[in-house]
Write a protein that holds these residues in place. Structure first.
Motif, mmCIF file in Angstrom:
data_model
loop_
_atom_site.group_PDB
_atom_site.id
_atom_site.type_symbol
_atom_site.label_atom_id
_atom_site.label_comp_id
_atom_site.label_asym_id
_atom_site.label_seq_id
_atom_site.Cartn_x
_atom_site.Cartn_y
_atom_site.Cartn_z
ATOM 1 N N ALA A 78 1.207 -18.882 -15.093
ATOM 2 C CA ALA A 78 1.006 -17.463 -15.417
ATOM 3 C C ALA A 78 1.715 -17.143 -16.583
ATOM 4 N N PHE A 79 1.164 -16.416 -17.883
ATOM 5 C CA PHE A 79 1.851 -15.950 -18.846
ATOM 6 C C PHE A 79 1.676 -14.653 -19.391
ATOM 7 N N GLU A 80 2.506 -14.100 -20.215
ATOM 8 C CA GLU A 80 2.300 -12.699 -20.968
ATOM 9 C C GLU A 80 2.814 -13.019 -22.224
ATOM 10 N N ASP A 81 2.069 -12.915 -23.389
ATOM 11 C CA ASP A 81 2.303 -13.057 -24.806
ATOM 12 C C ASP A 81 3.133 -14.462 -24.842
ATOM 13 N N GLY A 82 2.591 -15.497 -24.111
ATOM 14 C CA GLY A 82 2.927 -16.619 -24.266
ATOM 15 C C GLY A 82 4.436 -17.141 -23.507
ATOM 16 N N GLN A 83 4.928 -16.171 -22.893
ATOM 17 C CA GLN A 83 6.152 -16.047 -21.941
ATOM 18 C C GLN A 83 5.686 -16.210 -20.461
ATOM 19 N N PRO A 84 6.401 -17.458 -19.941
ATOM 20 C CA PRO A 84 5.845 -17.837 -18.437
ATOM 21 C C PRO A 84 6.320 -16.728 -17.343
ATOM 22 N N LEU A 85 5.484 -16.416 -16.388
ATOM 23 C CA LEU A 85 5.791 -15.277 -15.348
ATOM 24 C C LEU A 85 6.166 -16.167 -14.005
ATOM 25 N N ARG A 86 6.765 -15.830 -13.236
ATOM 26 C CA ARG A 86 7.376 -16.520 -11.806
ATOM 27 C C ARG A 86 5.907 -16.154 -11.028
ATOM 28 N N ILE A 87 5.803 -17.095 -10.417
ATOM 29 C CA ILE A 87 4.519 -16.920 -9.366
ATOM 30 C C ILE A 87 5.129 -17.482 -8.082
ATOM 31 N N GLU A 88 4.363 -16.900 -7.013
ATOM 32 C CA GLU A 88 4.237 -17.603 -5.449
ATOM 33 C C GLU A 88 3.041 -17.827 -5.245
ATOM 34 N N LYS A 89 3.001 -18.883 -4.148
ATOM 35 C CA LYS A 89 1.768 -19.254 -3.652
ATOM 36 C C LYS A 89 1.720 -18.816 -2.175
ATOM 37 N N ASP A 90 0.516 -18.232 -1.614
ATOM 38 C CA ASP A 90 0.547 -17.900 -0.072
ATOM 39 C C ASP A 90 -0.951 -18.040 0.192
#
Length: 561
Positions: A78-90
């Motif tokens: 996931a990204f916002e304006d090219g910057q990666p975002l932290r994700i978790e999978k459940d």
């Protein structure tokens, strides 16, 4: 301090019992764009852009991706304006962390669908649900595109449910579905067929796919045509049934209203001719008060009036401002027996006495407060039973049967309209059906006896506003007491204020009450009100798997947290 404590306790309890509701995030997904690109190996790379408009605090967004049988989801980021975002999978839900408050953000999601393309003898199929009936969020505007590995002119496509009839193939072979607004809980599978030569590394399965697509397109067109015909038939039937039912119900209403108006006018003439007097006691005073003021609950005024009525009848005597004693006089009604038992047995002193101050103190205990609530409810129910059996209302079996029949027909046609998607007719049929069925179940008009009693009390109330002391004192003490009790129990301030000028409501001296006591309902009201508050507070203080999916069990949806 007590109110603040109760508020804090209630909020904490709600947060504990309903954490999802208490922490719900207010948001809208205003725009969604899904771009899928197939490669020659049958893997489809997907990039999604979702624009969220948040109202209030938020911690991030969610995306459920349930793969079809035989496929897999990989490489989610996931990204916002090219910057990666932290994700978790459940499980099948991916949580993307991006907190804030009152913002509009666009989140870019990337992932790959492994083994997403199936090769047939005459084409390669991508059949996928990007969302399904497990989706809990609306999409304000959605567009889905599926590109082949290389430009091609042999693309065919078809959509189902929300995607039906909106797909188009572009000159380079890209399939486009401009879906617009998509409600939550809807399916929208898409099915795209590319040229088989674009996927040289895939092993074909036996059979053809383009004939299947053509047959599906024909089937959906025939189903749409049949649905339109059924809709036209439903609209035609509704244009006949609904006006007929409406006119029938209007006629019944008009007839019953006119009949009630005539009975009321006759009763008013008889009441006016009777002069200034309270009505004959054809029902008890508690029943009369409930009959005239059904919207008033069994509050302190009603209980005070019931206690005064027992005093009027000589079943109870008042020996001080707050203390009462019962006599040997037998009760006339069951609710009087229950009320006496409630006061002198449940909350008495065991010697035939009852004190309002003691009632307030004892109902501070939760168990005693529960007993208070139960006995009041028992007494009120018995008063209602007397009222029901008094013949003040009458049954109308013919009218009830007609209303029940009409309501049942309308309910059945409403279901028919819903199945045939005649939404306007459905919206009209439902309230008409409810009105008819509710009328059949509860319509009990006043009898002549009920009209007369109502008009007599209303006439008495109206005449009292202009009555003088001479007219008041010309009434018997019994009638003055009944009028006084009625004013208290119905919260009728118009005549209650006048009683302060005229009312001789003193208890005569007797062996049991050597003092002459003026009945003060305010003391009774305050005591019963406090006891009722104790009882109400005591009562309030005492108290993942999913199914569904699109094609092949796949699907998903979007959300936030």
């Amino acid at each position: 301090m007590t109110r603040l404590y109760r508020t804090f306790l209630t909020a904490t309890l709600l947060l504990f019992l309903f954490p999802a509701a208490a922490l719900a995030v207010d948001f809208e997904i205003t725009d969604s764009r899904i771009e899928a690109i197939a490669d020659k190996n049958g893997t489809v790379s997907v990039t999604e852009y979702h624009t969220y408009q948040f109202d209030g605090d938020f911690n991030g967004v969610t995306r459920m991706l349930v793969p079809k049988e035989g496929t897999d989801i990989s490489g989610f980021s996931a990204f916002e304006d090219g910057q990666p975002l932290r994700i978790e999978k459940d499980g099948d839900v991916y949580k993307v962390f991006r907190g804030g408050k009152d913002e509009t953000i666009t989140v870019e999601l990337r992932y790959a669908i492994e083994d997403a393309v199936t090769l047939y003898e005459d084409g390669a199929e991508f059949y996928w649900p990007f969302f399904d009936d497990r989706n809990e969020s609306d999409y304000g505007s959605m567009t889905i595109t599926v590109e082949p590995p290389e430009p091609s002119s042999g693309t065919e496509l078809i959509g189902y449910d929300e995607a039906a009839g909106i797909g188009s193939a572009e000159p380079d072979g890209t399939a486009r579905f401009n879906m617009g607004h998509v409600d939550s809980g809807e399916n929208g599978d898409i099915r795209v067929v590319f040229d088989a030569s674009l996927f040289p590394s895939l092993n074909p399965v036996p059979g053809t796919i383009r004939d299947t697509i053509a047959a599906e397109r024909t089937r959906l067109a025939e189903e749409q045509k049949a649905a339109e015909a059924r809709n036209r038939n439903a609209v035609l039937a509704g244009n006949i049934v609904i006006p007929a039912a409406f006119l029938l119900l209007l006629g019944v209403f008009w007839r019953e209203w006119n009949l009630s108006r005539r009975k009321s006018a006759e009763a008013r003439r008889e009441a006016d001719a009777s002069g200034f007097m309270t009505p004959k006691e054809i029902i008890s005073m508690p029943a009369a008060m409930q009959f005239m003021s059904p919207a008033i609950d069994t509050g302190p005024e009603r209980l005070s009036a019931a206690l005064l009525d027992l005093i009027r009848k000589g079943q109870v005597v008042q020996v001080s401002e707050t203390r009462f004693e019962e006599t040997d006089k037998a009760p006339e009604h069951q609710h009087e027996e229950i009320f006496r038992s409630f006061l002198f047995d449940s909350f008495g002193d065991g010697t035939g006495g009852f004190d309002l101050e003691e009632l307030k103190r004892r109902t501070e205990d939760d168990k005693e407060a529960g007993e208070y609530s139960n006995r009041v409810a028992e007494w009120s129910g018995t008063v209602s039973r007397e009222l029901k059996e008094a013949g003040l209302k009458e049954s109308r079996p013919g009218i009830s049967f007609l209303l029940a029949l009409t309501g049942s027909i309308l309910a059945g046609t409403a279901i028919y309209f819903g199945i045939r998607e005649a939404w306007i007719h459905l919206a009209v049929a439902i309230p008409l059906a409810l009105a008819a069925l509710v009328g059949a179940a509860f319509y009990r008009p006043l009898s002549e006896k009920g009209h007369l009693l109502r008009e007599q009390w209303q006439t008495f109330t109206g005449q009292f506003k202009n009555a003088g002391a001479d007219e008041w004192t010309s009434m018997s003490r019994e009638d003055r007491l009944r009028g006084y009790i009625y004013a208290i129990g119905t919260k009728n301030k118009d005549i209650d204020l006048q009683f302060a000028r005229f009312a001789d409501t003193r208890q005569p001296a007797s062996d049991m009450s050597p003092a002459v006591i003026v009945y003060d309902p305010l003391i009774m009201n305050r005591s019963f009100a406090v006891a009722g508050e104790h009882a109400a507070y005591s009562s309030s203080a005492t108290y993942s798997s999913s199914s569904g999916g699109g094609t092949g069990g796949g699907g998903g949806g979007s959300g936030a947290f």
